[in-house]
Design a protein around this motif. Structure first.
Motif, mmCIF file in Angstrom:
data_model
loop_
_atom_site.group_PDB
_atom_site.id
_atom_site.type_symbol
_atom_site.label_atom_id
_atom_site.label_comp_id
_atom_site.label_asym_id
_atom_site.label_seq_id
_atom_site.Cartn_x
_atom_site.Cartn_y
_atom_site.Cartn_z
ATOM 1 N N ALA A 1 0.413 -1.435 0.152
ATOM 2 C CA ALA A 1 -0.050 -0.024 -0.124
ATOM 3 C C ALA A 1 0.483 0.949 0.479
ATOM 4 N N SER A 2 0.476 2.127 -0.850
ATOM 5 C CA SER A 2 1.108 3.511 -0.991
ATOM 6 C C SER A 2 0.625 4.141 0.973
ATOM 7 N N VAL A 3 2.148 4.555 1.047
ATOM 8 C CA VAL A 3 2.285 5.159 2.286
ATOM 9 C C VAL A 3 3.414 6.846 2.655
ATOM 10 N N ASP A 4 3.065 6.767 3.647
ATOM 11 C CA ASP A 4 3.185 8.620 3.339
ATOM 12 C C ASP A 4 5.038 8.151 3.807
ATOM 13 N N ASN A 5 5.562 9.725 4.390
ATOM 14 C CA ASN A 5 6.944 9.379 5.325
ATOM 15 C C ASN A 5 7.114 9.766 6.272
ATOM 16 N N GLN A 6 5.652 9.500 6.622
ATOM 17 C CA GLN A 6 6.364 8.914 8.470
ATOM 18 C C GLN A 6 5.533 6.889 8.327
ATOM 19 N N GLY A 7 4.970 6.948 7.230
ATOM 20 C CA GLY A 7 4.901 4.912 7.251
ATOM 21 C C GLY A 7 3.743 5.102 7.127
ATOM 22 N N LYS A 8 2.445 6.230 7.511
ATOM 23 C CA LYS A 8 1.001 5.819 7.561
ATOM 24 C C LYS A 8 0.502 5.304 6.063
ATOM 25 N N VAL A 9 -0.307 4.476 6.191
ATOM 26 C CA VAL A 9 -1.043 3.862 4.810
ATOM 27 C C VAL A 9 -1.674 4.931 4.746
ATOM 28 N N THR A 10 -1.681 5.756 3.039
ATOM 29 C CA THR A 10 -2.228 6.565 2.274
ATOM 30 C C THR A 10 -3.363 5.911 1.730
ATOM 31 N N THR A 11 -3.022 5.038 0.456
ATOM 32 C CA THR A 11 -3.979 4.278 0.138
ATOM 33 C C THR A 11 -3.674 2.682 -0.668
ATOM 34 N N ALA B 1 5.049 -23.027 1.083
ATOM 35 C CA ALA B 1 4.634 -21.752 0.208
ATOM 36 C C ALA B 1 5.471 -21.349 1.063
ATOM 37 N N ALA B 2 6.357 -20.023 0.209
ATOM 38 C CA ALA B 2 7.632 -19.549 0.207
ATOM 39 C C ALA B 2 6.824 -17.463 -0.182
ATOM 40 N N LEU B 3 7.039 -17.037 1.277
ATOM 41 C CA LEU B 3 6.325 -16.419 1.448
ATOM 42 C C LEU B 3 7.681 -14.831 1.249
ATOM 43 N N GLY B 4 8.301 -13.939 0.556
ATOM 44 C CA GLY B 4 9.103 -12.994 1.387
ATOM 45 C C GLY B 4 7.799 -11.574 1.903
ATOM 46 N N LEU B 5 8.492 -10.377 3.082
ATOM 47 C CA LEU B 5 7.874 -9.015 3.350
ATOM 48 C C LEU B 5 9.162 -8.310 2.470
ATOM 49 N N MET B 6 8.785 -7.262 2.645
ATOM 50 C CA MET B 6 9.024 -5.497 2.685
ATOM 51 C C MET B 6 8.762 -4.569 2.714
ATOM 52 N N THR B 7 8.961 -4.103 3.825
ATOM 53 C CA THR B 7 7.800 -2.898 4.216
ATOM 54 C C THR B 7 8.078 -2.382 2.846
ATOM 55 N N ALA B 8 6.893 -1.173 2.977
ATOM 56 C CA ALA B 8 6.605 -0.151 1.355
ATOM 57 C C ALA B 8 7.588 0.935 1.784
ATOM 58 N N THR B 9 8.052 1.711 0.742
ATOM 59 C CA THR B 9 8.907 3.304 0.447
ATOM 60 C C THR B 9 8.004 4.043 0.650
ATOM 61 N N ALA B 10 8.284 4.818 1.304
ATOM 62 C CA ALA B 10 8.280 6.775 1.810
ATOM 63 C C ALA B 10 8.166 7.365 -0.853
ATOM 64 N N PRO B 11 7.249 8.056 -0.478
ATOM 65 C CA PRO B 11 6.887 9.173 -1.735
ATOM 66 C C PRO B 11 9.067 9.533 -1.190
ATOM 67 N N ASP B 12 9.253 10.081 -0.168
ATOM 68 C CA ASP B 12 10.365 10.323 -0.755
ATOM 69 C C ASP B 12 11.374 9.371 -0.422
ATOM 70 N N GLY B 13 11.316 8.669 -0.902
ATOM 71 C CA GLY B 13 12.760 7.733 -1.575
ATOM 72 C C GLY B 13 13.250 6.298 0.025
#
Length: 189
Positions: free
Chosen positions: A107-117, A143-155
């Motif tokens: 999901a898209s997140v803001d620069n503080q890591g909060k989900v926006t959409t 089941a093989a699963l991989g997880l990576m947290t989102a990147t903010a708009p500022d990169g």
């Protein structure tokens, strides 16, 4: 404050303060929000019983291959990769069902890591006749699963918090190819 272990609705709660002859034993439970930053967390978890595909005379005898059309809407602030893996008798991975893992965008997140959409990912995958037969013959499936947290708009990759109302919606269309029957099944979870 209890001086003995207590059972409430079948759950055992240890004593919070329990005096002994030489010390005081204190135990507590605290719920705190968990914030995390995950670069590449991977796991392989065994899947339960797949006998319905593998038994003689079962549904697996009639299927040859399947085409999957998948739409995933993700409101988790993390991307997920998924594949089905086949294991031999020694529990070693020797094949995968999908040539490439299924990738679910975060999901898209803001620069503080909060989900926006939430994000929506659509794709098609085919389980070929050969992969289906390998699935039927596999001693073990996982089941093989991989997880990576989102990147903010500022990169940058901010710390994120998994909210209790986060979820993944799945729409799945399955076109099963059988020996004598054509079946088109649609599921929405």
């Amino acid at each position: 404050v209890m001086d003995v272990d207590t059972v409430v609705n079948g759950v055992t709660y240890p004593s919070f303060v329990y005096p002994t002859t030489s010390y005081i034993d204190m135990t507590t439970r605290i719920s705190v929000p968990l914030k995390a930053k995950i670069q590449n967390l991977t796991t392989v978890q065994n899947i339960g019983d797949m006998k319905f595909l593998q038994e003689d005379g079962g549904v697996g005898d009639y299927l040859e291959s399947a085409e999957l059309e998948i739409e995933l809407t993700n409101s988790f602030p993390a991307a997920v990769e998924f594949n089905l893996v086949l294991k031999d008798a020694n529990k070693q991975v020797y094949d995968t069902i999908f040539a490439e893992p299924i990738k679910i965008a975060a999901a898209s997140v803001d620069n503080q890591g909060k989900v926006t959409t939430p994000t929506t990912t659509k794709f098609r995958r085919t389980i070929t006749k050969e992969k289906y037969e390998a699935l039927r013959q596999a001693p073990s499936i996982a089941a093989a699963l991989g997880l990576m947290t989102a990147t903010a708009p500022d990169g940058h990759q901010p710390y994120i918090k998994f909210e209790k109302d986060s979820h993944i919606n799945l729409k799945l269309k399955v076109k099963a190819n059988t020996h004598n029957i054509h079946c088109d099944v649609r599921y929405k979870f």
